[in-house]
Design a protein around this motif. Structure first.
Motif, short mmCIF file in Angstrom:
data_model
loop_
_atom_site.label_atom_id
_atom_site.label_comp_id
_atom_site.label_asym_id
_atom_site.label_seq_id
_atom_site.Cartn_x
_atom_site.Cartn_y
_atom_site.Cartn_z
N GLN A 108 5.22 28.03 19.75
CA GLN A 108 6.57 27.57 20.12
C GLN A 108 6.77 27.64 21.63
O GLN A 108 7.31 26.74 22.25
CB GLN A 108 7.64 28.47 19.47
N ARG A 109 6.31 28.76 22.20
CA ARG A 109 6.47 28.91 23.65
C ARG A 109 5.59 27.93 24.42
O ARG A 109 5.99 27.37 25.44
CB ARG A 109 6.14 30.35 24.07
N LEU A 110 4.37 27.72 23.92
CA LEU A 110 3.46 26.78 24.58
C LEU A 110 4.03 25.36 24.52
O LEU A 110 3.98 24.61 25.50
CB LEU A 110 2.07 26.82 23.92
N LYS A 111 4.58 25.03 23.38
CA LYS A 111 5.16 23.71 23.19
C LYS A 111 6.31 23.48 24.18
O LYS A 111 6.41 22.42 24.80
CB LYS A 111 5.68 23.59 21.75
N ALA A 112 7.15 24.50 24.31
CA ALA A 112 8.29 24.39 25.23
C ALA A 112 7.82 24.17 26.67
O ALA A 112 8.52 23.56 27.47
CB ALA A 112 9.15 25.65 25.14
N LYS A 113 6.62 24.66 26.99
CA LYS A 113 6.09 24.48 28.35
C LYS A 113 5.13 23.30 28.43
O LYS A 113 4.42 23.15 29.42
CB LYS A 113 5.33 25.75 28.77
N SER A 114 5.06 22.50 27.36
CA SER A 114 4.13 21.36 27.29
C SER A 114 2.68 21.76 27.58
O SER A 114 1.94 21.01 28.22
CB SER A 114 4.54 20.25 28.26
N MET A 115 2.31 22.94 27.11
CA MET A 115 0.91 23.38 27.25
C MET A 115 0.17 23.10 25.94
O MET A 115 0.79 22.95 24.89
CB MET A 115 0.85 24.87 27.58
N LEU A 161 18.05 37.97 21.25
CA LEU A 161 17.32 37.54 20.05
C LEU A 161 18.20 37.54 18.80
O LEU A 161 17.86 36.91 17.80
CB LEU A 161 16.11 38.45 19.82
N GLN A 162 19.33 38.23 18.90
CA GLN A 162 20.26 38.30 17.78
C GLN A 162 20.58 36.91 17.21
O GLN A 162 20.65 36.74 16.00
CB GLN A 162 21.56 38.93 18.31
N GLY A 203 10.19 47.28 18.21
CA GLY A 203 9.27 46.21 18.56
C GLY A 203 9.91 45.10 19.36
O GLY A 203 11.14 45.00 19.46
N GLY A 204 9.07 44.24 19.91
CA GLY A 204 9.53 43.08 20.68
C GLY A 204 9.63 41.84 19.81
O GLY A 204 9.45 41.88 18.59
N ALA A 205 9.90 40.72 20.46
CA ALA A 205 10.24 39.46 19.77
C ALA A 205 9.19 38.99 18.76
O ALA A 205 9.55 38.48 17.71
CB ALA A 205 10.47 38.37 20.81
N PHE A 206 7.92 39.15 19.08
CA PHE A 206 6.89 38.60 18.19
C PHE A 206 5.94 39.68 17.68
O PHE A 206 4.77 39.44 17.41
CB PHE A 206 6.11 37.48 18.89
N SER A 207 6.48 40.89 17.55
CA SER A 207 5.67 42.07 17.25
C SER A 207 4.95 41.99 15.89
O SER A 207 5.58 41.82 14.85
CB SER A 207 6.60 43.29 17.27
N ASN A 208 3.64 42.15 15.92
CA ASN A 208 2.86 42.24 14.67
C ASN A 208 3.29 43.47 13.88
O ASN A 208 3.28 43.46 12.65
CB ASN A 208 1.37 42.35 14.98
N VAL A 247 14.94 31.00 14.38
CA VAL A 247 13.92 30.21 15.08
C VAL A 247 12.77 31.10 15.57
O VAL A 247 11.82 30.62 16.18
CB VAL A 247 14.50 29.41 16.27
N ASN A 248 12.83 32.38 15.28
CA ASN A 248 11.75 33.29 15.67
C ASN A 248 10.96 33.63 14.41
O ASN A 248 11.44 34.34 13.52
CB ASN A 248 12.36 34.56 16.30
N SER A 249 9.74 33.11 14.33
CA SER A 249 8.98 33.20 13.07
C SER A 249 8.77 34.66 12.63
O SER A 249 8.83 34.97 11.44
CB SER A 249 7.63 32.48 13.22
N THR A 250 8.56 35.55 13.59
CA THR A 250 8.31 36.96 13.24
C THR A 250 9.58 37.63 12.70
O THR A 250 9.55 38.30 11.65
CB THR A 250 7.80 37.72 14.47
N LEU A 251 10.68 37.47 13.41
CA LEU A 251 11.93 38.10 12.98
C LEU A 251 12.41 37.50 11.66
O LEU A 251 12.93 38.21 10.79
CB LEU A 251 13.01 37.95 14.06
N LYS A 252 12.21 36.21 11.50
CA LYS A 252 12.62 35.54 10.27
C LYS A 252 11.84 36.13 9.10
O LYS A 252 12.40 36.46 8.05
CB LYS A 252 12.35 34.04 10.41
N PHE A 253 10.54 36.28 9.30
CA PHE A 253 9.69 36.85 8.24
C PHE A 253 10.15 38.28 7.91
O PHE A 253 10.27 38.65 6.75
CB PHE A 253 8.23 36.86 8.71
#
Ligand code: PLP
Length: 299
Positions: free
Chosen positions: A287-294, A87-88, A57-62, A93-99
């Protein structure tokens, strides 16, 4: 297991009626289609007496999040082969991997190039050398066991709908829906990525031809997002009290509402939308939206 169906009241002059099947409420952590896709795979792993499951899976994979939790409560070890070596250092800081880690999954981070070649014999042999014997579940969880599980999303009451709509990633979910549908129903799939090979993949598993992919609402590709999608997801939540995720279900609902406006559905159509889940992905996207001020997605 049947999940509840609720009507989404919409105003339109063609008497089109929208319903949504809340597969997202099946389980707090193994949500939506991932529950369906893992059910028979877990039984098969146990039947084969495997004690370890390996998947991708990828970084935020369900799928990674669901797999980690499902493996733990079934007493199985889980290994996640994760796309992106960088990502290692970002697990915390990655909510999915942390979980996933908190639920006992161990990770093997690989380069994007290795990840692309993950089905090659060479790569598979290397995994066997490294991890020994395991039950392999492909990316996104799609295989025959998964399709069989997704066939159980529909039941006899759902025969009343003219259209059944679902999001599409690897195609397992839509294949199950196609197999469980009636010939007079039309299954519409909304790919979350620019879909090459998807039709072939679906044709491999599906035993019916009453389906179509709608490729106009991927918003530029997998996990791509813009402010109008965020605004739509937030307005939908406020109006109907139903959360949508930014990768899959948000894009599908945006598409369905747009198609209704454009007159793509016949008068008196009854449409059933499958809410495939994915809500755990909102945190990572924010997190990504925040980093881009969106603007952020409401939680
Ligand atoms: C994984 C996922 C999908 C894609 O399902 P496929 O069977 O891979 O097509 C759709 N929606 C959500 C919320 C998902 O997590």
């Amino acid at each position: 297991m049947n999940s509840q169906v609720q009507q989404i009241p919409i105003e339109n002059d063609k008497n089109i009626q929208l319903y949504i099947k809340r597969e997202d409420l099946i389980h707090p952590f193994i949500s939506g289609n991932k529950y369906r896709k893992l059910k028979y795979n877990l039984l098969e792993a146990k039947r084969l007496k495997k004690d370890t499951i390996l998947t991708f899976g990828g970084a935020f994979s369900n799928h990674i999040a669901a797999m980690a939790y499902a493996a733990r409560i079934n007493g199985l070890k889980a290994i996640g082969v994760i796309r992106g070596e960088e990502l290692q250092g970002e697990i915390n800081v990655n909510s999915t991997l942390k979980f996933a880690q908190e639920n006992g999954m161990s990770f093997h981070f690989v380069t994007r190039e290795d990840y692309r070649n993950k089905t090659s014999q060479y790569f598979q042999d290397e995994l066997k050398n490294r991890f020994g014997d395991f039950y392999l579940i492909p990316e996104g969880g799609t295989n025959h066991q998964a399709v069989k599980g997704c066939e159980e999303i529909l039941n006899s009451k759902d025969a009343q709908y003219d259209y059944i709509c679902t999001c599409v990633g690897t195609g397992g979910t839509i294949s199950g829906l196609i197999n469980a549908s009636k010939k007079y129903q039309k299954i519409l799939g909304f790919p979350a990525l620019k879909g090459h090979f998807l039709s072939e993949e679906i044709a491999k598993f599906a035993n019916n031809e009453n389906w179509q992919l709608i490729n106009d609402y991927h918003f530029g590709g997998y996990a791509k997002i813009n402010t109008s999608l965020v605004t739509f997801i937030n307005a939908f939540k406020l109006k109907y009290d139903i959360p949508l995720d930014p990768i899959y279900t948000g894009k599908m609902l945006f598409g369905i509402m747009d198609m209704i406006k454009l007159g793509k559905f016949e008068s008196d159509s009854k449409i059933l939308i499958i809410h495939t889940g994915g809500i755990q992905g909102i945190e990572g996207m924010n997190q990504r939206l925040k980093a881009k001020s969106m603007p952020l997605i409401y939680v």
